[in-house]
Design a protein around this motif. Structure first.
Motif, PDB file in Angstrom:
ATOM      1  N   ALA A   1     108.480  88.758   1.850  1.00 30.13           N
ATOM      2  CA  ALA A   1     107.049  88.918   1.596  1.00 30.13           C
ATOM      3  C   ALA A   1     106.394  89.537   2.826  1.00 30.13           C
ATOM      4  O   ALA A   1     107.017  89.679   3.885  1.00 30.13           O
ATOM      5  N   ARG A   2     105.128  89.892   2.662  1.00 28.63           N
ATOM      6  CA  ARG A   2     104.306  90.327   3.784  1.00 28.63           C
ATOM      7  C   ARG A   2     103.027  89.492   3.786  1.00 28.63           C
ATOM      8  O   ARG A   2     102.337  89.380   2.771  1.00 28.63           O
ATOM      9  N   LEU A   3     102.730  88.919   4.949  1.00 36.45           N
ATOM     10  CA  LEU A   3     101.555  88.064   5.129  1.00 36.45           C
ATOM     11  C   LEU A   3     100.544  88.821   5.975  1.00 36.45           C
ATOM     12  O   LEU A   3     100.896  89.371   7.025  1.00 36.45           O
ATOM     13  N   SER A   4      99.278  88.837   5.542  1.00 36.34           N
ATOM     14  CA  SER A   4      98.279  89.585   6.293  1.00 36.34           C
ATOM     15  C   SER A   4      96.932  88.878   6.268  1.00 36.34           C
ATOM     16  O   SER A   4      96.586  88.177   5.316  1.00 36.34           O
TER      17      SER A   4
ATOM     18  N   ARG B   1      90.688  90.045   8.346  1.00 31.53           N
ATOM     19  CA  ARG B   1      89.685  89.849   9.387  1.00 31.53           C
ATOM     20  C   ARG B   1      90.292  89.888  10.780  1.00 31.53           C
ATOM     21  O   ARG B   1      89.695  90.438  11.714  1.00 31.53           O
ATOM     22  N   LEU B   2      91.496  89.331  10.932  1.00 29.82           N
ATOM     23  CA  LEU B   2      92.139  89.270  12.233  1.00 29.82           C
ATOM     24  C   LEU B   2      93.034  90.467  12.508  1.00 29.82           C
ATOM     25  O   LEU B   2      93.574  90.591  13.614  1.00 29.82           O
ATOM     26  N   GLY B   3      93.207  91.334  11.518  1.00 29.35           N
ATOM     27  CA  GLY B   3      94.050  92.506  11.725  1.00 29.35           C
ATOM     28  C   GLY B   3      95.518  92.173  11.875  1.00 29.35           C
ATOM     29  O   GLY B   3      96.244  92.863  12.593  1.00 29.35           O
ATOM     30  N   VAL B   4      95.978  91.126  11.188  1.00 25.84           N
ATOM     31  CA  VAL B   4      97.371  90.683  11.284  1.00 25.84           C
ATOM     32  C   VAL B   4      98.134  91.117  10.045  1.00 25.84           C
ATOM     33  O   VAL B   4      97.634  91.012   8.921  1.00 25.84           O
ATOM     34  N   SER B   5      99.338  91.620  10.236  1.00 27.40           N
ATOM     35  CA  SER B   5     100.236  91.964   9.140  1.00 27.40           C
ATOM     36  C   SER B   5     101.660  91.677   9.591  1.00 27.40           C
ATOM     37  O   SER B   5     102.146  92.297  10.545  1.00 27.40           O
ATOM     38  N   GLN B   6     102.323  90.735   8.907  1.00 25.15           N
ATOM     39  CA  GLN B   6     103.652  90.300   9.322  1.00 25.15           C
ATOM     40  C   GLN B   6     104.581  90.182   8.125  1.00 25.15           C
ATOM     41  O   GLN B   6     104.179  89.742   7.046  1.00 25.15           O
TER      42      GLN B   6
ATOM     43  N   ALA C   1     108.566  80.206  -4.453  1.00 18.95           N
ATOM     44  CA  ALA C   1     108.805  81.550  -3.930  1.00 18.95           C
ATOM     45  C   ALA C   1     107.486  82.293  -3.783  1.00 18.95           C
ATOM     46  O   ALA C   1     106.547  82.082  -4.556  1.00 18.95           O
ATOM     47  N   PRO C   2     107.372  83.148  -2.781  1.00 18.97           N
ATOM     48  CA  PRO C   2     106.157  83.954  -2.652  1.00 18.97           C
ATOM     49  C   PRO C   2     105.870  84.735  -3.933  1.00 18.97           C
ATOM     50  O   PRO C   2     106.758  85.366  -4.502  1.00 18.97           O
ATOM     51  N   GLY C   3     104.636  84.643  -4.395  1.00 16.78           N
ATOM     52  CA  GLY C   3     104.248  85.303  -5.631  1.00 16.78           C
ATOM     53  C   GLY C   3     104.281  84.394  -6.835  1.00 16.78           C
ATOM     54  O   GLY C   3     103.654  84.701  -7.860  1.00 16.78           O
ATOM     55  N   ALA C   4     104.998  83.269  -6.736  1.00 19.83           N
ATOM     56  CA  ALA C   4     105.093  82.340  -7.859  1.00 19.83           C
ATOM     57  C   ALA C   4     104.036  81.254  -7.738  1.00 19.83           C
ATOM     58  O   ALA C   4     103.463  81.022  -6.674  1.00 19.83           O
ATOM     59  N   ALA C   5     103.790  80.554  -8.848  1.00 20.07           N
ATOM     60  CA  ALA C   5     102.866  79.430  -8.831  1.00 20.07           C
ATOM     61  C   ALA C   5     103.532  78.239  -8.152  1.00 20.07           C
ATOM     62  O   ALA C   5     104.749  78.072  -8.205  1.00 20.07           O
TER      63      ALA C   5
ATOM     64  N   GLN D   1      96.302  87.401   2.532  1.00 20.46           N
ATOM     65  CA  GLN D   1      97.047  87.985   1.418  1.00 20.46           C
ATOM     66  C   GLN D   1      98.540  87.801   1.623  1.00 20.46           C
ATOM     67  O   GLN D   1      99.052  88.004   2.727  1.00 20.46           O
ATOM     68  N   LEU D   2      99.222  87.416   0.560  1.00 24.72           N
ATOM     69  CA  LEU D   2     100.673  87.287   0.567  1.00 24.72           C
ATOM     70  C   LEU D   2     101.235  88.258  -0.471  1.00 24.72           C
ATOM     71  O   LEU D   2     101.060  88.080  -1.673  1.00 24.72           O
ATOM     72  N   GLU D   3     101.903  89.286   0.025  1.00 27.81           N
ATOM     73  CA  GLU D   3     102.480  90.304  -0.843  1.00 27.81           C
ATOM     74  C   GLU D   3     103.942  89.995  -1.101  1.00 27.81           C
ATOM     75  O   GLU D   3     104.724  89.792  -0.165  1.00 27.81           O
TER      76      GLU D   3
END
Length: 216
Positions: free
Chosen positions: A87-90, A93-98, A121-125, A151-153
């Motif tokens: 996944a990608r976590l962002s 407001r803080l300008g973070v993308s990991q 799992a990321p994206g699941a309920a 946001q969690l992609e």
């Protein structure tokens, strides 16, 4: 009486310094100074190594994550890696993308935030649990405020969460486990400025999902 007739004391002669000791203090001081400078340099390099390794790893992970989004498969960020991007976590407001890695063991957390595979799992309920080190990847958690959007992609697309609260938990008396509630938990060690690693306290950020954007 003529001054020459007075008793004149013999001239005082200085005892010669032994040759083995002459000038030995200065080289010793120079050697000690160089040793201290070298030790300080090694300590500084060691302190800078972890952040540098974490930053470089995120560059390689970003490439592997883009490959996963393109073909839906898991791609190792480097040939000997025993994990992969999930996944990608962002934080806008803080300008973070990991990029988030599979697993939350010490080996994974050395390179980025890690997803607890016992959680949803990321994206699941359900409850998604992601951990990170307080002095590298998850240091930005201390700057999150109530109401901030994260946001969690995942491969299924992005999900937006809103910060609902923060708290400190004691791992000796409380187990951080996933529940059936639909939420995102971000976990790191606490306090952020602690000098001793691996303390028992954990800083938890609880985020609730926002409605998904309409596809129309």
């Amino acid at each position: 009486m003529h001054p020459r007739d007075k008793d004149v004391p013999p001239a005082i002669r200085r005892m010669p310094r032994p040759r083995g000791l002459r000038g030995s203090a200065a080289p010793a001081r120079r050697w000690l100074a160089r040793t201290l400078l070298l030790a300080a340099g090694l300590l500084a390099a060691q302190a800078a190594w972890l952040p540098a390794k974490a930053a470089l790893a995120q560059v390689l992970l970003a490439t592997s994550w883009q490959q996963s989004l393109a073909d839906g498969k898991a791609h190792r960020p480097w040939p000997w890696a025993d994990t992969h991007a999930v996944a990608r976590l962002s934080s806008p407001r803080l300008g973070v993308s990991q990029v988030v890695l599979a697993g939350d063991s010490g080996r994974s957390l050395a390179f980025g935030p890690g997803w607890a595979e016992s959680s949803a799992a990321p994206g699941a309920a359900g409850t998604v649990v992601i951990s990170g080190h307080r002095d590298t990847h998850f240091r930005w958690l201390k700057d999150l405020r109530d109401g901030d959007v994260v946001q969690l992609e995942s491969r299924d697309g992005p999900r937006r969460y809103q910060v609902a609260g923060t708290r400190v938990a004691d791992a000796r008396s409380e187990r951080i486990a996933a529940s059936g509630r639909d939420q995102l938990l971000l976990v790191t060690c606490w306090p952020f400025e602690a000098t001793a690693p691996r303390g028992p306290l954990r800083y938890l950020v609880t985020l609730r999902p926002l409605p998904r954007a309409s596809s129309r």
